[in-house]
Design a protein around this motif. Structure first.
Motif, PDB file in Angstrom:
ATOM      1  N   ASP A  55       0.869  -1.083  -0.010  1.00 18.65           N
ATOM      2  CA  ASP A  55      -0.010  -0.061  -0.037  1.00 18.65           C
ATOM      3  C   ASP A  55       0.734   1.260   0.061  1.00 18.65           C
ATOM      4  O   ASP A  55       0.357   2.334  -0.106  1.00 18.65           O
ATOM      5  CB  ASP A  55      -0.755  -0.169   1.220  1.00 18.65           C
ATOM      6  N   LEU A  56       2.183   1.091   0.026  1.00 15.34           N
ATOM      7  CA  LEU A  56       2.925   2.359  -0.036  1.00 15.34           C
ATOM      8  C   LEU A  56       3.477   2.555  -1.520  1.00 15.34           C
ATOM      9  O   LEU A  56       3.826   1.713  -2.187  1.00 15.34           O
ATOM     10  CB  LEU A  56       4.242   1.994   0.702  1.00 15.34           C
ATOM     11  N   GLU A  57       3.206   3.836  -1.914  1.00 18.27           N
ATOM     12  CA  GLU A  57       3.736   4.144  -3.213  1.00 18.27           C
ATOM     13  C   GLU A  57       4.940   3.902  -3.601  1.00 18.27           C
ATOM     14  O   GLU A  57       5.172   3.567  -4.637  1.00 18.27           O
ATOM     15  CB  GLU A  57       3.472   5.739  -3.327  1.00 18.27           C
ATOM     16  N   MET A  58       5.768   3.965  -2.503  1.00 17.88           N
ATOM     17  CA  MET A  58       7.448   3.887  -3.010  1.00 17.88           C
ATOM     18  C   MET A  58       7.533   2.356  -3.309  1.00 17.88           C
ATOM     19  O   MET A  58       8.711   1.841  -3.776  1.00 17.88           O
ATOM     20  CB  MET A  58       8.074   4.215  -1.971  1.00 17.88           C
ATOM     21  N   TYR A  59       6.495   1.444  -2.679  1.00 20.48           N
ATOM     22  CA  TYR A  59       6.887  -0.088  -3.052  1.00 20.48           C
ATOM     23  C   TYR A  59       6.004  -0.572  -4.009  1.00 20.48           C
ATOM     24  O   TYR A  59       5.688  -1.632  -4.425  1.00 20.48           O
ATOM     25  CB  TYR A  59       6.481  -0.845  -1.778  1.00 20.48           C
TER      26      TYR A  59
ATOM     27  N   THR B  14      11.532   9.313  -4.207  1.00 21.33           N
ATOM     28  CA  THR B  14      11.556   8.776  -2.916  1.00 21.33           C
ATOM     29  C   THR B  14      11.135   9.641  -1.629  1.00 21.33           C
ATOM     30  O   THR B  14      10.440   9.207  -0.869  1.00 21.33           O
ATOM     31  CB  THR B  14      12.637   7.815  -2.472  1.00 21.33           C
ATOM     32  N   LEU B  17       7.471  10.173  -1.225  1.00 22.56           N
ATOM     33  CA  LEU B  17       6.824   8.958  -1.105  1.00 22.56           C
ATOM     34  C   LEU B  17       7.137   8.465   0.457  1.00 22.56           C
ATOM     35  O   LEU B  17       6.060   8.109   1.187  1.00 22.56           O
ATOM     36  CB  LEU B  17       7.373   7.848  -1.847  1.00 22.56           C
ATOM     37  N   ALA B  21       4.300   7.777   3.472  1.00 21.27           N
ATOM     38  CA  ALA B  21       4.366   6.739   4.208  1.00 21.27           C
ATOM     39  C   ALA B  21       4.552   7.094   5.936  1.00 21.27           C
ATOM     40  O   ALA B  21       3.814   6.658   6.642  1.00 21.27           O
ATOM     41  CB  ALA B  21       5.723   5.767   4.111  1.00 21.27           C
ATOM     42  N   LEU B  24       1.122   8.044   7.470  1.00 19.75           N
ATOM     43  CA  LEU B  24       0.524   6.722   7.646  1.00 19.75           C
ATOM     44  C   LEU B  24       0.926   6.250   9.012  1.00 19.75           C
ATOM     45  O   LEU B  24       0.084   5.979   9.858  1.00 19.75           O
ATOM     46  CB  LEU B  24       0.732   5.741   6.576  1.00 19.75           C
TER      47      LEU B  24
END
Lengths: 248, 248
Positions: A55-59, B14, B17, B21, B24
């Motif tokens: 759910d992370l954009e970076m992943y 990054t 991003l 995260a 969150l």
DNA sequence: ATTTATTATGTAAAAAGTACACATTTCGGA
DNA sequence: TCCGAAATGTGTACTTTTTACATAATAAAT
């Protein structure tokens, strides 16, 4: 569960003592805690793992284990069961804590400690409902990389399972209620990564005397069908202790 | 240690991003984390545990495990080693994570999650320095109750040790560098809580071929002295894998 | 010198694990 | 309906590991 001091009524001066202790604890660094569940399944003679798109954009594009943060005053076990229930719809799933992972950079957003759980369920189970299409079963052996440190966690849980299944009859949690000895052997071979002698394998399970012949045969197999068995959970629970000596 | 995504240089976008995260994660409940070490020793044919008088007023008179809070960005293993070093002065002590304990009321001051470690050391070791007189060795079997949920943790670690010592030669960490076979057997008997046949016990260790006869004898014993041995750590480390199959 | 306590050692029996082959059953296609 | 393919079902000999058990030798203490 061992009785502990909290089962006793509080004594006179306890309230103020708790305040003192509270001051002490208030000075401790606080950390977000998550649980991550490695959910194993077994299908087509392959060990599978249930993963979700990160759910992370970076992943983006990477898969990750199913996890969630641990709520206020929630037990870790409870959080793990909650994740299972929310994601699969299933109760009564085999679940065990493996260990905590605490590398300070394991989460890109800062420090998060996670406690890994290993869970085993029957992919064909009628109550199993995989919500949302970001969830998929992956063949364990095909999983190369995952988001966060989840590959490391997965590998630790796999090793844990390899060891555990040789000491306790856990495999049944991955199979349908009724299964053939061939399926059972395929399961052990898949998890242990070895091939086993059929006669010796059957002899071993016969000597345990934990399988009940249900008097039915396999159907829809393109060859001679085998007998179907079910696992004698009741008998196992009764005699658990003698299995590994200590009920560990 | 498995390579993870953080070993790669960060990509262009990054930073933002991570901010997402971060938001969150910032919403997750945060919890104080501690480590608690069950430090086992062996003396006079008894399994011992190092305990400290509880530092909480409300537990006055009760003993507790050695623990500390986990610092910002500190690994759990590191925190446990730190506790050991601070309390005993010793490095290079055998240490392994057992599991996390998270009952919401386990700490009177509010929620604290703790991760239990099991550690084995040689009580007679010349580097061992028990600082402060609130620390004492207790015979394991005499420990009835402890502060917090530490009795439960202790029991879990003891069971863990019982199982572990049957799969790996850990016992040597509890003995002096040179020891007699009688001492070794006493150790196993104390931990497993059974009595063992002397000839079979010796045969078993002989077949492992991990003991080096140092050519010396026991001294100051009121009877025929036995040979002294030391454990072949080098050989064990080399052949570790074949011990339990997987290096778990 | 005698007693006492402990070391040191071997063998037989039982149990568990390993290696290995062949007849039987069902399916499915010719 | 016969045949081939594929898998089931079963037993035995061999090896290794585990268990049970007793006696002679040594050193210390008296």
């Amino acid at each position: 569960m061992t009785k502990n001091v909290f089962d006793k009524p509080l004594e006179k001066s306890t309230t103020s003592l708790i305040k003192d202790a509270g001051k002490l604890v208030a000075s401790y660094p606080k950390v977000p805690i998550t649980v991550d569940c490695v959910i194993f399944g077994f299908e087509e003679s392959e060990l599978k793992v249930l993963l979700i798109r990160s759910d992370l954009e970076m992943y983006k594009g990477l898969w990750s284990l199913l996890g969630d943060n641990v709520k206020n005053n929630e037990e870790l076990d409870h959080a793990a069961y909650r994740v299972l229930k929310e994601r699969t719809g299933m109760n009564d799933v085999y679940l065990d804590q493996v260990r905590a992972f605490s590398h300070p950079q394991r989460h890109p957003a800062g420090r998060v400690i996670t406690v890994a759980y290993c869970s085993l369920l029957n992919i064909q189970h009628h109550e199993l409902k995989i919500y949302k299409n970001e969830l998929h079963w992956h063949s364990f052996s095909s999983i190369k990389g995952l988001a966060f440190d989840h590959k490391e966690i997965l590998d630790a849980c796999y090793k844990w399972l390899q060891k555990r299944i040789q000491e306790h009859p856990l495999g049944f949690n991955l199979l349908p209620d009724k299964f053939s000895l061939r399926e059972l052997q395929n399961l052990y071979e898949a998890i242990l990564g070895v091939s086993l002698d059929r006669r010796n394998f059957r002899k071993k399970f016969a000597s345990m005397d934990l399988l009940i012949d249900v008097g039915e045969m396999e159907e829809d197999v393109p060859h001679r069908p085998g007998k179907l068995y079910k696992f004698n959970f009741e008998k196992y629970e009764k005699n658990k202790r003698k299995w590994i000596g200590i009920d560990f």
